[in-house]
Design an enzyme around this catalytic site. Structure first.
Site, short mmCIF file in Angstrom:
data_model
loop_
_atom_site.label_atom_id
_atom_site.label_comp_id
_atom_site.label_asym_id
_atom_site.label_seq_id
_atom_site.Cartn_x
_atom_site.Cartn_y
_atom_site.Cartn_z
N TYR A 34 7.91 0.31 -10.24
CA TYR A 34 7.00 -0.16 -9.18
C TYR A 34 6.47 -1.56 -9.51
O TYR A 34 6.36 -2.41 -8.62
CB TYR A 34 5.83 0.82 -9.01
CG TYR A 34 4.76 0.34 -8.07
CD1 TYR A 34 4.96 0.37 -6.69
CD2 TYR A 34 3.55 -0.15 -8.55
CE1 TYR A 34 3.98 -0.08 -5.82
CE2 TYR A 34 2.57 -0.61 -7.68
CZ TYR A 34 2.79 -0.56 -6.32
OH TYR A 34 1.82 -1.01 -5.46
N GLU A 65 -5.27 2.93 -19.07
CA GLU A 65 -4.10 2.09 -19.33
C GLU A 65 -3.13 2.13 -18.16
O GLU A 65 -2.64 1.10 -17.72
CB GLU A 65 -3.40 2.54 -20.61
CG GLU A 65 -2.11 1.81 -20.92
CD GLU A 65 -2.29 0.33 -21.21
OE1 GLU A 65 -1.33 -0.43 -20.99
OE2 GLU A 65 -3.37 -0.09 -21.65
N VAL A 87 1.17 7.52 -9.13
CA VAL A 87 1.46 8.67 -8.28
C VAL A 87 2.80 8.38 -7.60
O VAL A 87 3.02 7.27 -7.10
CB VAL A 87 0.35 8.89 -7.22
CG1 VAL A 87 0.73 10.01 -6.26
CG2 VAL A 87 -0.99 9.20 -7.91
N GLY A 136 -1.30 8.69 -0.64
CA GLY A 136 -2.02 8.91 0.61
C GLY A 136 -2.60 10.31 0.71
O GLY A 136 -3.25 10.64 1.71
N GLY A 184 -4.72 11.49 -1.62
CA GLY A 184 -5.96 11.49 -2.39
C GLY A 184 -5.79 11.78 -3.87
O GLY A 184 -6.78 11.96 -4.59
N GLY A 240 -4.49 9.79 -6.32
CA GLY A 240 -4.95 8.67 -7.15
C GLY A 240 -6.46 8.71 -7.29
O GLY A 240 -7.00 8.53 -8.39
N TYR A 278 -9.15 0.25 -5.29
CA TYR A 278 -10.16 0.30 -6.34
C TYR A 278 -11.51 -0.22 -5.82
O TYR A 278 -12.56 0.33 -6.16
CB TYR A 278 -9.72 -0.52 -7.55
CG TYR A 278 -8.46 -0.02 -8.21
CD1 TYR A 278 -8.14 1.34 -8.28
CD2 TYR A 278 -7.56 -0.91 -8.79
CE1 TYR A 278 -6.99 1.78 -8.89
CE2 TYR A 278 -6.40 -0.47 -9.41
CZ TYR A 278 -6.12 0.88 -9.45
OH TYR A 278 -4.98 1.32 -10.06
#
Length: 169
Positions: A30, A94, A98, A104, A106, A108, A142
């Site tokens: 990613y 660190e 997901v 999407g 929830g 994370g 975040y």
């Protein structure tokens, strides 16, 4: 009676090492950093679950229905650091990842929330992590959770040959 879909966040065990390594590789892909992954199952077993563990992992599990298996779909790897100014430990995240097909839902947020609970239980004075500057979706996510950027702090890193050279001085 369990409501479905069901999610659960639990500490990883040594049996989860293959899954953890898969998540590390997924995160690296990613972040377009797959070429940097040199971690192995043996290294993870030693450093996460050996005689002197250096980090901890929690896993996110998802189960769509009672007929479906519960599957690991995400992880968070964290360590403790220490704030001399606060005189207390801190929790440092660190890695958080997901699987894309489960984003999407929830998960994370649940991983981040569980780490906040752990930080509070362990009397940490802060909980922090870094995010790549190009990762706008994560930065926005975040911020919605109350995280604040601290651009005045610039990460310094010594690795590879530079680390060898510094240690040899």
């Amino acid at each position: 009676m369990t409501n479905y879909p069901s999610t659960e966040i639990i500490p990883a065990t040594i049996d989860d090492v293959p899954v953890i390594l898969d998540f590390i590789k997924g995160l690296a892909e990613y972040e377009k950093l797959s070429h940097q992954v040199v971690a192995t199952e043996d290294l993870l077993r030693t450093h996460l679950f050996g005689a002197s563990p250096k980090a901890e992992v929690i896993l996110a599990y998802y189960q769509k229905s009672a007929a479906d298996p519960r599957v690991p779909v995400g992880f968070a790897l964290f360590i403790h650091n220490f704030s001399t100014f606060l005189g207390r430990p801190g929790l440092y995240l660190e890695d958080l990842f997901v699987l894309s097909e489960y984003r999407g839902l929830g998960l994370g947020k649940k991983l981040l929330t569980q780490l906040a609970v752990i930080a509070k239980e362990r009397e940490c004075g802060r909980y922090e992590w870094v995010v790549l500057d190009w990762n706008t979706p994560s930065r926005e996510f975040y911020a919605k959770l109350g995280a604040k950027s601290h651009p005045e702090w610039i990460i310094q890193r010594v690795e590879g040959k530079s680390l060898d050279d510094l240690a040899a001085m």
